[in-house]
Write a protein that holds these residues in place. Structure first.
Motif, mmCIF file in Angstrom:
data_model
loop_
_atom_site.group_PDB
_atom_site.id
_atom_site.type_symbol
_atom_site.label_atom_id
_atom_site.label_comp_id
_atom_site.label_asym_id
_atom_site.label_seq_id
_atom_site.Cartn_x
_atom_site.Cartn_y
_atom_site.Cartn_z
ATOM 1 N N SER A 44 -26.099 -24.620 -44.261
ATOM 2 C CA SER A 44 -25.250 -25.628 -44.899
ATOM 3 C C SER A 44 -25.200 -25.401 -46.412
ATOM 4 N N GLU A 45 -24.311 -26.121 -47.062
ATOM 5 C CA GLU A 45 -24.266 -26.082 -48.525
ATOM 6 C C GLU A 45 -25.629 -26.456 -49.107
ATOM 7 N N THR A 46 -26.300 -27.425 -48.493
ATOM 8 C CA THR A 46 -27.622 -27.846 -48.964
ATOM 9 C C THR A 46 -28.621 -26.698 -48.886
ATOM 10 N N ASP A 47 -28.531 -25.910 -47.813
ATOM 11 C CA ASP A 47 -29.453 -24.768 -47.687
ATOM 12 C C ASP A 47 -29.265 -23.791 -48.854
ATOM 13 N N ARG A 59 -27.886 -24.585 -51.872
ATOM 14 C CA ARG A 59 -28.245 -25.242 -53.129
ATOM 15 C C ARG A 59 -29.762 -25.391 -53.272
ATOM 16 N N ASN A 60 -30.473 -25.555 -52.143
ATOM 17 C CA ASN A 60 -31.930 -25.691 -52.208
ATOM 18 C C ASN A 60 -32.603 -24.421 -52.694
ATOM 19 N N TYR A 96 -28.157 -21.880 -56.498
ATOM 20 C CA TYR A 96 -26.710 -22.034 -56.672
ATOM 21 C C TYR A 96 -26.459 -22.109 -58.170
ATOM 22 N N CYS A 113 -29.021 -17.979 -50.153
ATOM 23 C CA CYS A 113 -29.674 -18.834 -49.158
ATOM 24 C C CYS A 113 -30.696 -17.987 -48.415
ATOM 25 N N ASN A 150 -40.799 -24.712 -47.853
ATOM 26 C CA ASN A 150 -39.541 -24.015 -48.059
ATOM 27 C C ASN A 150 -39.610 -22.787 -47.158
#
Ligand SMILES: [Zn+2]
Length: 516
Positions: free
Chosen positions: A25-28, A30-31, A34, A78, A433
């Protein structure tokens, strides 16, 4: 040739997609990393960058080889996982293309991609990005791309780019050098010293990841041969990229590829590409490698724990490598070692943020029943309970020191070490993580001494070799046949999109060299 300062676009969407793993996902993204605009330059020029070292090497070399005007757009990265969310990918590509046109165009484009990405709707998003870039800049603007050695290069990617430059080492320790090479190649093109012509060949071979090491073996021989021929041909050849591919992408473009770029002429590039491809095909039977069964690995660990005369060994939990889309949370090997009462074991690292947070809250010295995988993330995330004692905790990211993560900031916190079976038993590292355990700091940041262990187990398929070499030379490494999204036993998977027939899955695969 141009006298004005070259304006060079920087971008990258870096993901290695395992078709069997959950979507990224986008969150993956950004985590992990990004970066937009000047953030990219600040990161690439920092002492502990978060971006992959190709980009660091490229920016550093451009900085020291003359004037340039960077046009930093978007760089995101990612952990290896499933296909990227299509909407996020489209938005990111639109932003990259928009940045180029908004800046009134550029003189060159540098792309840092892994090259084995999938999206939820495309089997070749790396090709989609490069084709969009080509369309945006036209035929006269050079596009130079660095790729991972596990890239699944498509004909579309090779056509859209002027030069593809892939890593030459596995474990990957030459990313910085490939970034440097990309900068030098781009300077040569901009200065008129190169007008690249590329020859591309795809072979119907999908090598198991364990056969793609570059210290020795069939793949090492191919890469060495290509580089030797490049040297012998003087300056005629700009780059040779023998790219192993990433079989778990399960895409039509999956497989071993050879891209050779001639400095000015196509013909010598075609000849060398064909020569390497014929060698690869003739030696295809070498792309198979035996694994150690779990029972044998456990029995040997128990024996070694009781008898100091046996040398210590490191085990790759090969089926669950987060560096290839594994969840980092399978319990098969760890639970078998516990059941057999193995001693002197260091196991790293289980990805379980809930458990790490609980251990941190309870504190060092606390004893409790740890529940691994209380919220199972994938079908391999087996729930497992065991009495543990918290021996260390950490809330500080660390800086990697050997191999893949060398000098990179690695944020695994909170993380903890849990002791099972009392002192000298099994100590397991739990992280928050989903990293692969490819660096000694995964243990050392919790005060654990790798040199004292009789058996070290890592959730990493190949990159741990560079990180743990000081303790474990190749003869002390075993790849264990565990379950998970990255099992090197390709017969464990239901393939849907591989080009068939393909070797070694289909023994009677045929291949005819291109008629150049
Ligand atoms: Zn790789």
């Amino acid at each position: 040739m141009t006298d004005k300062t070259p304006r060079i676009a920087l971008c990258g969407i870096d993901l290695e997609s395992n078709a069997f793993s959950p979507p990224a996902s986008e969150t993956d993204f950004r985590n992990l990393c990004y970066l937009e605009g000047d953030e990219i330059l600040a990161d690439a020029r920092s002492n502990t960058p978060r971006c992959i070292a190709d980009l660091t090497g490229f920016v550093g070399t451009m900085d020291t080889t003359g004037a340039w005007a960077p046009v930093p757009l978007v760089y995101t990265h990612c952990h290896p996982w499933g296909p990227a969310d299509q909407a996020f990918f489209d938005r990111t590509v639109d932003q990259i293309i928009g940045g180029i046109t908004a800046n009134g165009g550029v003189d060159a484009v540098y792309v840092a991609n892994h090259g084995a990405m999938l999206t939820t709707e495309s089997k070749d998003p790396d090709g989609d990005l490069l084709a969009r870039l080509r369309e945006a800049v036209g035929l006269d603007i050079p596009i130079v791309v660095t790729l991972d050695l596990h890239a699944n290069v498509s004909a579309r990617m090779a056509e859209a780019a002027d030069v593809l430059i892939a890593y030459q080492t596995n474990p990957h320790v030459d990313m910085f050098e490939r970034g440097e090479e990309a900068a030098h190649v781009l300077r040569a093109i901009l200065g008129g010293a190169a007008t690249p012509q590329s020859a591309f060949i795809k072979l119907p071979i999908t090598p198991p990841t364990t056969t793609l090491l570059t210290r020795e073996g069939p793949y090492a021989d191919l890469i060495d041969y290509g580089l030797r021929r490049k040297r012998e041909l003087g300056g005629a050849i700009l780059n040779v990229s023998v790219v192993g591919g990433f079989v778990f992408s399960d895409a039509p473009r999956t497989g071993l590829s050879i891209t050779v770029t001639g400095r000015h002429e196509l013909e010598p590039a075609q000849r060398l590409a064909r020569d390497i491809a014929e060698r690869a095909w003739a030696g295809r039977e070498r792309f198979q490698r035996p694994l150690t069964p779990v029972e044998d690995a456990v029995a040997s660990a128990v024996e070694r724990g009781n008898n100091m005369k046996h040398p210590a060994l490191i085990y790759s939990d090969a089926g669950d490598n987060p560096g290839g889309g594994g969840g980092g949370d399978t319990m098969e090997l760890l639970s078998a070692l516990i059941a057999a009462n193995a001693r002197g074991v260091l196991y790293g690292s289980i990805y379980d943020p809930a458990l790490a947070a609980e251990a941190l809250a309870k504190g060092v010295g606390a004893e409790f029943t740890a529940v691994f995988n209380r919220d199972p993330a994938t079908r391999f995330s087996t729930r497992f309970e065991i009495l543990v004692r918290v021996s260390a905790t950490s809330t500080e990211p660390f800086v990697g020191r050997l191999g893949l993560f060398n000098d990179m900031l690695v944020n695994t916190v909170p993380s903890c070490a849990l002791e099972i079976g009392g002192p000298g038993g099994i100590t397991v590292v739990v992280i928050s993580n989903r990293y692969q355990t490819a660096d000694p700091m995964f243990f050392e940041h919790l005060g654990l001494d790798i040199g004292l262990a009789r058996t070290v187990c890592v959730k990493s398929r190949g990159h741990f070799r560079a990180g743990f070499e000081p303790w474990f030379p190749p003869e002390q490494v075993r790849e264990v046949d565990t379950e998970g999204f990255t099992s090197p036993d390709l017969s464990r998977f239901d393939w849907a999109n591989l080009p068939r027939p393909v070797y070694p899955l289909d023994k009677d695969t045929d291949w005819v060299p291109p008629n150049w």
